[in-house]
Design an enzyme around this catalytic site. Structure first.
Site, PDB file in Angstrom:
ATOM      1  N   GLU A  47       0.807  -1.217   0.000  1.00 40.65           N
ATOM      2  CA  GLU A  47       0.000   0.000   0.000  1.00 40.65           C
ATOM      3  C   GLU A  47       0.842   1.270   0.000  1.00 40.65           C
ATOM      4  OE1 GLU A  47      -2.491  -3.219   2.042  1.00 40.65           O
ATOM      5  OE2 GLU A  47      -0.417  -2.510   2.162  1.00 40.65           O
ATOM      6  N   PHE A 109     -12.197  -6.110  14.009  1.00 38.43           N
ATOM      7  CA  PHE A 109     -11.043  -6.616  13.260  1.00 38.43           C
ATOM      8  C   PHE A 109     -10.651  -5.628  12.157  1.00 38.43           C
ATOM      9  CE2 PHE A 109      -9.440  -9.210   9.641  1.00 38.43           C
ATOM     10  CZ  PHE A 109      -8.249  -9.626  10.223  1.00 38.43           C
ATOM     11  N   GLN A 110      -9.377  -5.270  12.147  1.00 34.50           N
ATOM     12  CA  GLN A 110      -8.799  -4.331  11.176  1.00 34.50           C
ATOM     13  C   GLN A 110      -9.481  -2.961  11.206  1.00 34.50           C
ATOM     14  OE1 GLN A 110      -8.468  -6.279   7.290  1.00 34.50           O
ATOM     15  NE2 GLN A 110      -6.464  -7.080   7.888  1.00 34.50           N
ATOM     16  N   LYS A 159     -17.648  -0.289   5.012  1.00 33.07           N
ATOM     17  CA  LYS A 159     -18.003  -1.340   4.061  1.00 33.07           C
ATOM     18  C   LYS A 159     -19.488  -1.319   3.701  1.00 33.07           C
ATOM     19  CE  LYS A 159     -17.481  -6.339   3.343  1.00 33.07           C
ATOM     20  NZ  LYS A 159     -16.992  -7.610   3.946  1.00 33.07           N
ATOM     21  N   MET A 483      24.043   8.568   3.255  1.00 36.54           N
ATOM     22  CA  MET A 483      23.996   9.856   3.930  1.00 36.54           C
ATOM     23  C   MET A 483      24.276   9.713   5.422  1.00 36.54           C
ATOM     24  SD  MET A 483      23.723  13.067   3.453  1.00 36.54           S
ATOM     25  CE  MET A 483      22.867  13.387   1.901  1.00 36.54           C
TER      26      MET A 483
END
Length: 596
Positions: A47, A109-110, A159, A483
């Site tokens: 993602e 959940f999630q 959803k 760096m």
């Protein structure tokens, strides 16, 4: 029409027919509707790559980039890319899934509070509770993302809202273009043209004998490059840029001094220090640009032009603040200054202008080397030789980013894309994917590092292969976190703590395992040859370029003024025939002129 279908229709009506995303449980209804839609969906493999690709798409095209992810970890994986876009004023709309409305707040959940997470790194966030609101929210999100100072917007869609039918009166509309969502308090400066401030600035510029222009990313966003060039020529002022301002002014121009700041060009830093009038356009005076604020532009009257009033006076004290769009303000300044005594103005600044150009010629940085391991300057030179002015370069973050910013001349806006404010490792490669999807006719090359981000997003070689996206990846390989390694050597008594990357992986085998061509570069001339061949072949390729691990770019140490350049500033003397070639780094433009 269902909520998910409304998202797709509204996106396409906004011209966003391409999105970057990764499906999951809470966006399954939307993805089911994408299946038979006209939306061009690019499946990334993480993602974070979706948000960076959307950002690269936006910066290369000037349009709004769109990314999609599911709830919970899918949404939080977008966060780094959203923050990157926010810091660099890039218009991105991120659509995230959310648990059904009746579960919000139950630690389902999630489930994460995406609105709360996104609040400090977005211009605005929406969470529709009714599918009928979706078209208006999409329209307003695009307007917010691209208006005023651009930036990202999050739309967090539960959803069940994706599956819910719209009210019939909205569902039956031929298009959603007239719908908008009420956003009280959002009233950005769109044009801005305060005549009193413009006249005041014009008078200061007219009296100035050492004017200099600092151009930032706002010049590119407002499409003001033509006006910037005319303005510079009118008042005979040299131009320097911020990192995000690269390409706002043609960098082959005599008047261009290079990038300013911690890793800036010597002539830019020292000239600004000597100037008596600084005209800053579309920049935010970040610490990497100014160095120690107390020592910055000490002798200058400061005119600051920016569309965001919050940026003016935030870091640097300003004599003349002008809030407005850069293009609009520059046109007003040009008109006002033309009404004054141009001959007198030019007489005031001619000597300074000519001296600055002479100084620039005396300290052109060296890019030509014949030894191995390859010098990164030579590699950038070969990249430049192999590309045309319409090619797009993206960079990751680290030494390779600064090599590219310092030594690669960008001639046009939106052709140099880099993570500035957030300094996001992992940005360069996926942003190149987005840039190439946005601008398929332009060559796109990603400058990245073995430590500076590529391994963080290398899984998207699968995206490049599966979608036949022919980008060129130039991986600067010194087996170091370059760096950080440089800083440890300079400021931490050579205590090299966890900056050696060892010999893993073999980047050729890694790339080839995804079916993407790869070639190792170890000799002078091979980079240019390989890039030209890749352009001709029209296929993606990874170039594993082995560079000198001990080559360091001169820099301004943290907390110092921009004239306090540390390290040897090597001059391109033998190749060009320019006199000089020694390094005297703590001088001013005046005593530099005397010394040469």
């Amino acid at each position: 029409m269902k909520g998910g279908e409304a998202i797709i229709k509204a996106l396409i009506e906004q011209g966003a027919d391409t999105v970057f995303g990764y499906p999951g449980g809470q966006v399954l209804p939307l993805y089911d509707m994408i299946y038979n839609s006209d939306l061009n969906h690019v499946l990334v493999r993480h993602e974070q790559s979706a948000s960076h690709a959307a950002d690269g798409f936006a910066r290369a095209s000037g349009k709004v980039g769109v990314c999609i992810a599911t709830s919970g970890p899918g949404a939080t994986n977008l966060v780094t890319g959203i923050a990157t876009a926010y810091m660099d004023s890039s218009p991105v709309v991120a659509i995230t899934g959310q648990v059904p409305t009746h579960l919000i707040g139950n630690d389902a959940f999630q489930e994460v509070d995406m609105l709360g997470i996104a609040m400090p790194i977005t211009k605005h966030s929406f969470q529709p509770k009714n599918s009928t609101d979706i078209p208006a929210i999409i329209n307003s999100s695009f307007e917010i993302a691209k208006s005023g100072r651009p930036g990202p917007v999050v739309i967090d869609v539960p959803k069940n809202v994706q599956e819910q039918d719209l009210d019939e009166d909205i569902s039956n509309l031929d298009n959603f273009s007239k719908l908008s969502f009420n956003t009280p308090g959002y009233n950005p400066t769109i044009k801005g043209n305060p005549p009193r401030q413009v006249k005041k600035a014009s008078k200061i510029i007219a009296k100035s004998s050492k004017p200099i222009i600092l151009a930032g990313g706002g010049v590119i966003i407002s499409e003001a490059s033509k006006e910037l060039k005319e303005f510079s020529e009118l008042i005979q002022a040299p131009v320097t840029t911020t990192l995000l301002g690269k390409g706002s002014f043609p960098e082959d121009s005599d008047a261009y001094l290079g990038m300013l700041g911690m890793h800036g060009r010597k002539v830019a830093n020292l000239s600004l220090d000597e100037s008596d009038c600084l005209i800053a356009i579309g920049c935010r005076f970040s610490d990497r640009t100014t160095g120690n604020i107390a020592d910055f532009a000490r002798n200058s009257k400061v005119i600051h032009i920016d569309i965001d009033p919050a940026e003016i006076g935030k870091n640097v004290e300003v004599d003349v603040p002008i809030v407005g769009d850069a293009k609009n303000i520059l046109n007003s300044l040009i008109t006002n200054i033309k009404s004054l005594n141009l001959k007198k103005i030019n007489e005031n600044s001619t000597e300074w202008y000519n001296d600055t150009l002479m100084f620039k010629k005396s300290c052109i940085p060296r890019v030509t080397y014949n030894e191995t391991p390859l010098k990164p300057q030579q590699v950038i030179k070969e990249i430049s030789n192999a590309l045309d002015n319409d090619s797009i370069i993206t960079t990751d973050v680290g030494q390779h980013q600064m090599w590219a910013a310092h030594f690669f001349n960008t001639m046009k806006p939106r052709k140099f894309i880099s993570s500035g404010g957030l300094g996001t490792m992992g940005f360069g490669f996926p942003s190149a994917i987005g840039a190439k999807v946005a601008m398929p006719k332009n060559d796109v090359l990603a400058v990245t590092g073995d430590g500076g981000g590529f391994l963080m997003v290398c899984q998207d070689l699968a995206t490049v292969k599966d979608y036949d996206i022919p980008i060129i990846i130039c991986l600067f390989n010194n087996r170091k976190l370059g760096m950080v390694y440089q800083w440890q050597n300079l400021f931490y008594e050579n205590r090299l703590s966890h900056t050696d990357l060892g010999q893993t992986p073999d980047f050729l085998k890694l790339s080839e395992s995804f079916g993407v061509n790869a070639e190792r570069i170890t000799k002078v001339g091979e980079t240019e040859k390989a890039i030209k061949a890749a352009k001709k072949d029209g296929e993606a390729i990874l170039l594993d370029i082995v560079i000198d691990k001990d080559e360091e770019l001169p820099m301004v140490p943290p907390g110092c003024g921009i004239t306090d350049i540390l390290g040897e500033y090597k001059i391109e003397n033998d190749i060009t025939g320019i006199s000089g070639g020694h390094s005297d780094t703590n001088d001013t433009i005046a005593n530099k002129k005397d010394g040469d």
